[in-house]
Design a protein around this motif. Structure first.
Motif, PDB file in Angstrom:
ATOM      1  N   LEU A  29       2.022  10.420 -15.694  1.00  0.00           N
ATOM      2  CA  LEU A  29       1.223  10.715 -14.503  1.00  0.00           C
ATOM      3  C   LEU A  29       0.316   9.546 -14.134  1.00  0.00           C
ATOM      4  O   LEU A  29       0.139   9.233 -12.956  1.00  0.00           O
ATOM      5  N   LEU A  30      -0.255   8.889 -15.141  1.00  0.00           N
ATOM      6  CA  LEU A  30      -1.100   7.725 -14.864  1.00  0.00           C
ATOM      7  C   LEU A  30      -0.287   6.588 -14.236  1.00  0.00           C
ATOM      8  O   LEU A  30      -0.768   5.899 -13.335  1.00  0.00           O
ATOM      9  N   GLU A  31       0.944   6.416 -14.696  1.00  0.00           N
ATOM     10  CA  GLU A  31       1.810   5.401 -14.090  1.00  0.00           C
ATOM     11  C   GLU A  31       2.106   5.733 -12.629  1.00  0.00           C
ATOM     12  O   GLU A  31       2.104   4.846 -11.769  1.00  0.00           O
ATOM     13  N   LEU A  32       2.349   7.007 -12.351  1.00  0.00           N
ATOM     14  CA  LEU A  32       2.593   7.426 -10.971  1.00  0.00           C
ATOM     15  C   LEU A  32       1.357   7.201 -10.108  1.00  0.00           C
ATOM     16  O   LEU A  32       1.464   6.782  -8.950  1.00  0.00           O
ATOM     17  N   LEU A  33       0.186   7.483 -10.651  1.00  0.00           N
ATOM     18  CA  LEU A  33      -1.052   7.260  -9.897  1.00  0.00           C
ATOM     19  C   LEU A  33      -1.256   5.787  -9.584  1.00  0.00           C
ATOM     20  O   LEU A  33      -1.716   5.432  -8.499  1.00  0.00           O
ATOM     21  N   GLU A  38      -4.349   3.210  -2.442  1.00  0.00           N
ATOM     22  CA  GLU A  38      -5.713   3.741  -2.521  1.00  0.00           C
ATOM     23  C   GLU A  38      -5.892   4.930  -1.572  1.00  0.00           C
ATOM     24  O   GLU A  38      -6.519   5.928  -1.917  1.00  0.00           O
ATOM     25  N   GLU A  39      -5.315   4.826  -0.397  1.00  0.00           N
ATOM     26  CA  GLU A  39      -5.431   5.918   0.583  1.00  0.00           C
ATOM     27  C   GLU A  39      -4.732   7.184   0.080  1.00  0.00           C
ATOM     28  O   GLU A  39      -5.239   8.289   0.240  1.00  0.00           O
ATOM     29  N   GLN A  40      -3.566   7.019  -0.553  1.00  0.00           N
ATOM     30  CA  GLN A  40      -2.850   8.176  -1.092  1.00  0.00           C
ATOM     31  C   GLN A  40      -3.652   8.838  -2.223  1.00  0.00           C
ATOM     32  O   GLN A  40      -3.705  10.069  -2.307  1.00  0.00           O
ATOM     33  N   ARG A  41      -4.265   8.028  -3.072  1.00  0.00           N
ATOM     34  CA  ARG A  41      -5.104   8.580  -4.156  1.00  0.00           C
ATOM     35  C   ARG A  41      -6.316   9.284  -3.575  1.00  0.00           C
ATOM     36  O   ARG A  41      -6.716  10.348  -4.057  1.00  0.00           O
ATOM     37  N   ARG A  42      -6.900   8.715  -2.535  1.00  0.00           N
ATOM     38  CA  ARG A  42      -8.060   9.340  -1.900  1.00  0.00           C
ATOM     39  C   ARG A  42      -7.663  10.683  -1.276  1.00  0.00           C
ATOM     40  O   ARG A  42      -8.379  11.673  -1.429  1.00  0.00           O
ATOM     41  N   ASN A  43      -6.540  10.720  -0.593  1.00  0.00           N
ATOM     42  CA  ASN A  43      -6.066  11.973   0.004  1.00  0.00           C
ATOM     43  C   ASN A  43      -5.770  13.025  -1.061  1.00  0.00           C
ATOM     44  O   ASN A  43      -6.068  14.208  -0.873  1.00  0.00           O
ATOM     45  N   ALA A  44      -5.190  12.607  -2.178  1.00  0.00           N
ATOM     46  CA  ALA A  44      -4.928  13.545  -3.269  1.00  0.00           C
ATOM     47  C   ALA A  44      -6.245  14.085  -3.833  1.00  0.00           C
ATOM     48  O   ALA A  44      -6.364  15.277  -4.146  1.00  0.00           O
TER      49      ALA A  44
END
Length: 64
Positions: A29-33, A38-44
């Protein structure tokens, strides 16, 4: 204050179970993150925040 401690304890239990039962899954999961922008992580994160708020509201609505 008691409800905050309860919530924190439940989060730690859930996270601890994930690390104890499936540490290799955490690594994947960390590799996928890392692969997300950055925008995708923020949206998640915002989606997670919204879901958490809905669950807390639902718990209070049910009288828990």
């Amino acid at each position: 204050m008691g409800i905050i401690l309860l919530a924190l304890g439940l989060v730690l239990i859930a996270e601890g179970l994930v690390y104890a039962l499936a540490p290799s899954l955490v690594e994947r999961l960390l590799e996928l993150l890392r692969a997300l922008t950055e925008e995708q992580r923020r949206n998640a994160g915002l989606a997670s925040l919204a879901l958490g708020l809905v669950l807390v509201w639902l718990a209070f609505w049910l009288g828990i």
